[in-house]
Design an enzyme around this catalytic site. Structure first.
Site, PDB file in Angstrom:
ATOM      1  N   GLU A  96      86.051 149.467  23.535  1.00  0.00           N
ATOM      2  CA  GLU A  96      86.951 149.239  24.660  1.00  0.00           C
ATOM      3  C   GLU A  96      88.314 148.726  24.252  1.00  0.00           C
ATOM      4  O   GLU A  96      88.456 148.046  23.247  1.00  0.00           O
ATOM      5  CB  GLU A  96      86.333 148.172  25.572  1.00  0.00           C
ATOM      6  CG  GLU A  96      85.025 148.587  26.145  1.00  0.00           C
ATOM      7  CD  GLU A  96      84.211 147.401  26.602  1.00  0.00           C
ATOM      8  OE1 GLU A  96      84.750 146.279  26.663  1.00  0.00           O
ATOM      9  OE2 GLU A  96      83.039 147.597  26.894  1.00  0.00           O
ATOM     10  N   CYS A 120      77.635 135.609  19.240  1.00  0.00           N
ATOM     11  CA  CYS A 120      77.902 134.491  20.157  1.00  0.00           C
ATOM     12  C   CYS A 120      77.087 134.678  21.437  1.00  0.00           C
ATOM     13  O   CYS A 120      76.977 135.796  21.947  1.00  0.00           O
ATOM     14  CB  CYS A 120      79.391 134.407  20.489  1.00  0.00           C
ATOM     15  SG  CYS A 120      80.405 134.195  19.014  1.00  0.00           S
ATOM     16  N   GLY A 168      84.361 142.918  18.291  1.00  0.00           N
ATOM     17  CA  GLY A 168      84.498 142.768  16.843  1.00  0.00           C
ATOM     18  C   GLY A 168      85.175 141.484  16.419  1.00  0.00           C
ATOM     19  O   GLY A 168      85.873 140.846  17.192  1.00  0.00           O
ATOM     20  N   SER A 200      92.641 137.026  17.183  1.00  0.00           N
ATOM     21  CA  SER A 200      91.675 136.039  17.657  1.00  0.00           C
ATOM     22  C   SER A 200      90.445 136.057  16.751  1.00  0.00           C
ATOM     23  O   SER A 200      89.909 137.121  16.443  1.00  0.00           O
ATOM     24  CB  SER A 200      91.276 136.370  19.101  1.00  0.00           C
ATOM     25  OG  SER A 200      90.279 135.483  19.547  1.00  0.00           O
ATOM     26  N   ASN A 299      83.130 134.504  31.707  1.00  0.00           N
ATOM     27  CA  ASN A 299      82.846 135.730  32.438  1.00  0.00           C
ATOM     28  C   ASN A 299      81.355 135.966  32.258  1.00  0.00           C
ATOM     29  O   ASN A 299      80.930 136.290  31.148  1.00  0.00           O
ATOM     30  CB  ASN A 299      83.601 136.886  31.765  1.00  0.00           C
ATOM     31  CG  ASN A 299      84.610 137.512  32.683  1.00  0.00           C
ATOM     32  OD1 ASN A 299      84.327 137.813  33.837  1.00  0.00           O
ATOM     33  ND2 ASN A 299      85.795 137.697  32.156  1.00  0.00           N
TER      34      ASN A 299
HETATM   35  N1  SAH Z   1      85.736 138.013  17.671  1.00  0.00           N
HETATM   36  C1  SAH Z   1      86.971 137.410  18.014  1.00  0.00           C
HETATM   37  C2  SAH Z   1      87.833 138.258  18.932  1.00  0.00           C
HETATM   38  C3  SAH Z   1      87.137 139.001  20.016  1.00  0.00           C
HETATM   39  S1  SAH Z   1      86.450 138.028  21.328  1.00  0.00           S
HETATM   40  C4  SAH Z   1      86.730 136.045  18.625  1.00  0.00           C
HETATM   41  O1  SAH Z   1      85.598 135.716  18.929  1.00  0.00           O
HETATM   42  O2  SAH Z   1      87.708 135.315  18.766  1.00  0.00           O
HETATM   43  C5  SAH Z   1      87.916 137.511  22.209  1.00  0.00           C
HETATM   44  C6  SAH Z   1      87.733 136.259  23.027  1.00  0.00           C
HETATM   45  O3  SAH Z   1      86.891 136.498  24.154  1.00  0.00           O
HETATM   46  C7  SAH Z   1      87.122 135.108  22.251  1.00  0.00           C
HETATM   47  O4  SAH Z   1      87.838 133.924  22.477  1.00  0.00           O
HETATM   48  C8  SAH Z   1      85.738 135.059  22.839  1.00  0.00           C
HETATM   49  O5  SAH Z   1      85.158 133.804  22.642  1.00  0.00           O
HETATM   50  C9  SAH Z   1      85.994 135.406  24.287  1.00  0.00           C
HETATM   51  N2  SAH Z   1      84.831 135.829  25.056  1.00  0.00           N
HETATM   52  C10 SAH Z   1      83.834 136.648  24.660  1.00  0.00           C
HETATM   53  N3  SAH Z   1      82.942 136.800  25.657  1.00  0.00           N
HETATM   54  C11 SAH Z   1      83.389 136.072  26.707  1.00  0.00           C
HETATM   55  C12 SAH Z   1      82.906 135.826  28.021  1.00  0.00           C
HETATM   56  N4  SAH Z   1      81.762 136.363  28.447  1.00  0.00           N
HETATM   57  N5  SAH Z   1      83.628 135.018  28.828  1.00  0.00           N
HETATM   58  C13 SAH Z   1      84.794 134.477  28.395  1.00  0.00           C
HETATM   59  N6  SAH Z   1      85.292 134.667  27.175  1.00  0.00           N
HETATM   60  C14 SAH Z   1      84.601 135.454  26.333  1.00  0.00           C
HETATM   61 FE1  SF4 Z   2      81.616 136.205  19.045  1.00  0.00          FE
HETATM   62 FE2  SF4 Z   2      84.035 137.389  19.149  1.00  0.00          FE
HETATM   63 FE3  SF4 Z   2      81.952 138.638  18.019  1.00  0.00          FE
HETATM   64 FE4  SF4 Z   2      81.990 138.305  20.638  1.00  0.00          FE
HETATM   65  S1  SF4 Z   2      83.409 139.528  19.466  1.00  0.00           S
HETATM   66  S2  SF4 Z   2      80.216 137.945  19.263  1.00  0.00           S
HETATM   67  S3  SF4 Z   2      83.010 136.309  20.829  1.00  0.00           S
HETATM   68  S4  SF4 Z   2      82.892 136.732  17.318  1.00  0.00           S
END
Ligand code: SAH
Ligand code: SF4
Length: 355
Positions: A96, A120, A168, A200, A299
């Protein structure tokens, strides 16, 4: 047959240097044709749309090549103006991108991998597991395709910024991401300023330090999301490898080397990381260096028990930070009506279990 399968064996022109494109052209083609083709690709034109090239050349090229290594599978438009794209890459993988309009300009949120290894607890991309890294041309194609859909070209861009916040972990795909940023910012590439690119990361401390040493000018955004190692490890397994103290110290190093203020992302999850004690610890952790906290409300992801903190409680949490001198903003949760968060549209599209 899906469009991905049809293109499976084809290569993308966007991934080739002008010299490589030259070698694919008939000897009769003028010397500037390769540069012209590259420019068309950066505008997002398909080969059939490169109408200033002779028809026979377009047909020859189309045999083994496509302009961009992706096609648009679906687009969803949110009431707030953001737009979510689900792209299908050559070979069939889906990822996406999101178009995010601002008061001035617009940015594109780019995916850097198919899925993610970090797992995560609150993230749809993490739930899906890891499939593969995206290569530099694939990431560039996401930006080019969104820019074109917004009415832009490489010279007259409709997007002014790029955020690496799609699916990613960008620092787990370090070399490809660096090369992507080089293409994105090259004068004969897409031409964006590196300062308008935000990376990020979930906190791969070694990668943050390497980025600083490599002369990065990008804005660094660190996904912190908790103030104790116990709480962070429970929602972000990567914390067992790089605990909070190491992540924050790498972020400080990034500031010292680059002079750029670091942003910390803090997703509020009810009862997990949103207490006044968390606010207190967060200010202590980030004391003494120019940081900014972006507060986001979770979210909700289907099948997870984690709940978002209420808007009022989020505002109270932000007020506690600013009162102590730590700049914090509660960010709009963009596109929540179109599965705006990381990986959610893909999950909905492919079903509960991803692929
Ligand atoms: N992997 C990197 C970048 C992609 S995620 C990272 O984790 O930073 C981008 C952002 O979206 C991150 O800050 C992540 O913690 C947040 N994120 C992911 N899933 C989410 C959710 N369900 N609600 C709010 N933020 C979310
Ligand atoms: Fe965690 Fe970012 Fe990977 Fe989602 S995309 S699992 S928030 S490191």
């Amino acid at each position: 047959m899906t469009r991905g399968a049809e293109h499976k064996e084809k290569r993308a022109l966007l991934g080739l240097e002008a010299a490589e494109i030259s070698s694919l052209l008939p000897p009769s083609a003028p010397a500037y044709t390769a540069r012209q083709i590259r420019a068309f690709c950066l505008d997002g034109r398909e080969i059939a749309e490169m109408t200033s090239l002779p028809k026979s050349l377009r047909e020859t090229l189309s045999h083994d090549l496509v302009a961009l290594p992706l096609t648009t599978e679906t687009v969803r438009i949110s009431a707030d103006g953001s737009k979510k794209y689900l792209f299908r890459f050559l070979g069939g993988d889906l990822a996406e991108s999101v178009y995010i309009p601002h008061d001035y300009g617009a940015s594109v949120c780019v995916s850097t991998q198919i899925g993610c290894k970090m797992g995560c607890a609150f993230c749809a991309s993490g739930k899906e597991g890891f499939k593969r890294d995206l290569d530099p041309a694939e990431m560039l194609a996401e930006v080019v395709a969104v820019n074109r859909d917004a009415g832009g070209t490489a010279k007259k861009r409709a997007v002014s910024g790029v955020v690496l916040m799609g699916s990613g972990e960008p620092l787990d795909n370090y070399d490809n991401v660096r090369e992507f940023v080089r293409l994105l910012t090259a004068e004969d590439g897409f031409g964006l300023s590196e300062r308008s690119v935000t990376l990020s990361t979930s906190g791969l401390a070694d990668g943050i330090r390497r980025l600083a040493d490599d002369g990065s000018r990008m804005t660094l955004s660190v996904s912190l999301h908790a103030t104790t190692d116990e709480a962070r490890s429970a929602i972000m397994p990567v914390n067992r490898r790089y605990p909070i103290s190491e992540v924050v110290s790498a972020a400080r190093y990034y500031f010292e080397k680059t002079g750029r203020r670091v942003t910390f992302e803090y997703t509020l999850i009810s009862g997990v990381n949103d207490s006044p004690a968390d606010a207190e610890r967060l200010t202590a952790l980030l004391r003494g260096f120019p940081a900014h906290v972006n507060i986001i409300r979770l979210n909700a992801v289907e099948g997870s028990t984690l709940k978002a903190t209420t808007l009022t409680a989020a505002a109270r949490f932000a007020a506690l930070l600013t009162k102590k001198g730590l700049p914090a903003t509660v960010r709009r949760s963009l596109g929540s009506d179109i599965e705006g968060a990381c990986g959610q549209l893909k999950r909905r599209y492919t079903g509960e279990d991803g692929e």
